[in-house]
Scaffold this active site. Structure first.
Site, PDB file in Angstrom:
ATOM      1  N   ARG A 162      -3.006   7.745  29.670  1.00 31.17           N
ATOM      2  CA  ARG A 162      -1.818   6.897  29.707  1.00 31.17           C
ATOM      3  C   ARG A 162      -0.590   7.714  30.121  1.00 31.17           C
ATOM      4  O   ARG A 162      -0.580   8.943  29.986  1.00 31.17           O
ATOM      5  CB  ARG A 162      -1.563   6.286  28.325  1.00 31.17           C
ATOM      6  CG  ARG A 162      -2.736   5.471  27.761  1.00 31.17           C
ATOM      7  CD  ARG A 162      -2.431   5.020  26.342  1.00 31.17           C
ATOM      8  NE  ARG A 162      -3.501   4.196  25.764  1.00 31.17           N
ATOM      9  CZ  ARG A 162      -4.521   4.681  25.049  1.00 31.17           C
ATOM     10  NH1 ARG A 162      -4.611   5.986  24.813  1.00 31.17           N
ATOM     11  NH2 ARG A 162      -5.431   3.865  24.562  1.00 31.17           N
ATOM     12  N   LYS A 186      -3.015   7.172  21.000  1.00 34.17           N
ATOM     13  CA  LYS A 186      -2.457   6.221  20.043  1.00 34.17           C
ATOM     14  C   LYS A 186      -2.917   6.562  18.636  1.00 34.17           C
ATOM     15  O   LYS A 186      -4.044   6.990  18.418  1.00 34.17           O
ATOM     16  CB  LYS A 186      -2.896   4.799  20.409  1.00 34.17           C
ATOM     17  CG  LYS A 186      -2.254   4.264  21.677  1.00 34.17           C
ATOM     18  CD  LYS A 186      -2.639   2.812  21.915  1.00 34.17           C
ATOM     19  CE  LYS A 186      -1.920   2.237  23.125  1.00 34.17           C
ATOM     20  NZ  LYS A 186      -2.293   0.812  23.358  1.00 34.17           N
ATOM     21  N   HIS A 257      -0.676   2.425  34.984  1.00 28.52           N
ATOM     22  CA  HIS A 257      -1.798   1.831  34.255  1.00 28.52           C
ATOM     23  C   HIS A 257      -2.864   1.341  35.220  1.00 28.52           C
ATOM     24  O   HIS A 257      -4.048   1.307  34.889  1.00 28.52           O
ATOM     25  CB  HIS A 257      -1.312   0.693  33.358  1.00 28.52           C
ATOM     26  CG  HIS A 257      -2.130   0.527  32.119  1.00 28.52           C
ATOM     27  ND1 HIS A 257      -2.187   1.491  31.127  1.00 28.52           N
ATOM     28  CD2 HIS A 257      -2.952  -0.467  31.720  1.00 28.52           C
ATOM     29  CE1 HIS A 257      -3.001   1.084  30.167  1.00 28.52           C
ATOM     30  NE2 HIS A 257      -3.477  -0.096  30.498  1.00 28.52           N
ATOM     31  N   ARG A 260      -5.127   4.112  35.835  1.00 32.18           N
ATOM     32  CA  ARG A 260      -6.038   4.225  34.688  1.00 32.18           C
ATOM     33  C   ARG A 260      -7.176   3.204  34.827  1.00 32.18           C
ATOM     34  O   ARG A 260      -8.341   3.539  34.630  1.00 32.18           O
ATOM     35  CB  ARG A 260      -5.241   3.984  33.406  1.00 32.18           C
ATOM     36  CG  ARG A 260      -6.037   3.987  32.107  1.00 32.18           C
ATOM     37  CD  ARG A 260      -5.029   3.923  30.953  1.00 32.18           C
ATOM     38  NE  ARG A 260      -5.601   3.490  29.687  1.00 32.18           N
ATOM     39  CZ  ARG A 260      -6.174   4.295  28.803  1.00 32.18           C
ATOM     40  NH1 ARG A 260      -6.303   5.587  29.066  1.00 32.18           N
ATOM     41  NH2 ARG A 260      -6.626   3.829  27.652  1.00 32.18           N
ATOM     42  N   HIS A 283     -10.074   4.498  23.733  1.00 32.04           N
ATOM     43  CA  HIS A 283     -10.047   3.157  23.136  1.00 32.04           C
ATOM     44  C   HIS A 283     -10.666   3.200  21.746  1.00 32.04           C
ATOM     45  O   HIS A 283     -11.739   3.777  21.549  1.00 32.04           O
ATOM     46  CB  HIS A 283     -10.845   2.167  23.998  1.00 32.04           C
ATOM     47  CG  HIS A 283     -10.144   1.760  25.250  1.00 32.04           C
ATOM     48  ND1 HIS A 283     -10.799   1.248  26.353  1.00 32.04           N
ATOM     49  CD2 HIS A 283      -8.827   1.786  25.589  1.00 32.04           C
ATOM     50  CE1 HIS A 283      -9.918   0.977  27.297  1.00 32.04           C
ATOM     51  NE2 HIS A 283      -8.721   1.295  26.861  1.00 32.04           N
ATOM     52  N   TYR A 292     -13.515  -3.571  31.786  1.00 33.08           N
ATOM     53  CA  TYR A 292     -13.806  -2.899  33.048  1.00 33.08           C
ATOM     54  C   TYR A 292     -15.159  -3.304  33.601  1.00 33.08           C
ATOM     55  O   TYR A 292     -15.391  -3.233  34.808  1.00 33.08           O
ATOM     56  CB  TYR A 292     -13.724  -1.377  32.864  1.00 33.08           C
ATOM     57  CG  TYR A 292     -12.340  -0.941  32.454  1.00 33.08           C
ATOM     58  CD1 TYR A 292     -11.301  -0.953  33.371  1.00 33.08           C
ATOM     59  CD2 TYR A 292     -12.055  -0.580  31.147  1.00 33.08           C
ATOM     60  CE1 TYR A 292     -10.013  -0.596  32.991  1.00 33.08           C
ATOM     61  CE2 TYR A 292     -10.780  -0.222  30.764  1.00 33.08           C
ATOM     62  CZ  TYR A 292      -9.766  -0.233  31.686  1.00 33.08           C
ATOM     63  OH  TYR A 292      -8.498   0.108  31.304  1.00 33.08           O
TER      64      TYR A 292
END
Length: 311
Positions: A162, A186, A257, A260, A283, A292
């Site tokens: 990111r 995150k 993004h 990504r 994730h 995806y």
């Protein structure tokens, strides 16, 4: 927080304002969410509590299922999309679950709240040849900013990280011997992400000829620097990506993004399993990564339609 939201928050009854403050503290200190994510959750909670107040509620325990449903219905009448309503419902369930755990309500009113599933929009992705053109758009640059932009493009596509993770990298986060990035994602979760030879070449040029020319006492350990020598701003990363994409024939209008998304799609199409891509992207849930597979299936359908004699 927007001025309008701040005004609404300031007008909440004291008990509701206190509950909101406790919830925000929980999001920041216990869940360790990013400032952007906290703002989103809190903004939604302010809207919900304002709706409760307008219905005559002054305490957290006044928040019931009927109020939650009424709040979502209000959003529909205002033209909110299914995705927005689904997000509001998720925010409400997070808030009511915390209220119950904090002992502010006798039960979790959000447990029975049903919301529409958001339509999952397939992310725009570059074709492999377009991705190559984008990341090579600054090749040959010899001035510091050009060398930095080359690293930005190569690392974003090579690693799928990111923007916030990219600009947060320090020099010591790069293991050049093993070509690994130590990334803080995150929730302050750390992971190691590999990158390839082209990105290593761009890194070498940046670290030997680019970064030293821009570095100042304010640079600290930051890997990527802006023109004034400070840690690179995410907005500059977005500008760099958009400029590179705009100069690539036929490429969809994407930002960082999108690179990504493209990296994840191309890795899957190259034969990687979904779990590996989940680890690569950082994730928390495999369900997030599964979007995806929809991209690759759509591409497969397009190829089938064009090439199969009985399509």
């Amino acid at each position: 927080m927007a001025a309008g939201t701040a005004d609404v928050r300031a007008a909440l009854p004291s008990a509701l304002a206190a509950a909101l403050e406790g919830y925000e503290d929980h999001l920041r200190t216990q869940r360790d969410l990013s400032d952007h994510t906290v703002r989103g959750y809190v903004t939604d909670a302010v809207g919900l509590l304002d709706h409760l107040s307008r219905r005559g509620g002054a305490q957290a325990h006044d928040l019931d299922l009927a109020t939650l449903r009424s709040w979502l219905a209000q959003g529909r009448t205002r033209g909110h999309t299914r995705a927005t309503i689904a997000r509001h419902a998720a925010s409400a369930r997070s808030f009511t679950a915390w209220l119950r755990r904090a002992g502010l309500t006798p039960e979790d009113a959000g447990l029975r709240l049903v919301s529409p599933k958001a339509h999952r929009t397939l992310p725009g992705v570059l074709a492999p040849d377009q991705a190559r053109a984008v990341v090579e758009s600054t090749s040959g640059a010899d001035e510091p900013i050009g060398l930095r932009d080359a690293v930005v493009l190569e690392l974003l596509y090579a690693s799928g990280i990111r923007v916030s993770e990219l600009v947060g990298l320090d020099v010591d986060d790069v293991d050049r011997g093993r070509r690994l990035l130590r990334v803080l994602g995150k929730g302050s979760k750390e992971r190691s992400v590999p990158y390839g030879v082209p990105a290593e070449c761009a890194l070498d040029a940046w670290l030997t000829r680019g970064r030293p020319a821009l570095a100042t006492p304010d640079s600290g350990p930051a890997l990527l620097l802006g023109a004034r020598g400070r840690r690179l701003d995410p907005r500059e990363v977005r500008r760099t990506v958009h400029a590179a994409v705009a100069g690539t024939d036929g490429a969809p209008d994407i930002g960082p993004h999108g690179l990504r998304h493209s990296a994840a799609t191309h890795v899957l199409e190259g034969g990687a399993d979904l779990r590996s891509v989940q680890e690569l992207l950082g994730h928390a849930s495999l369900a997030t990564t599964q979007i995806y597979t929809h991209v690759t299936v759509e591409r497969l359908r397009a190829v089938h339609a064009q090439a199969h004699p009985r399509a």
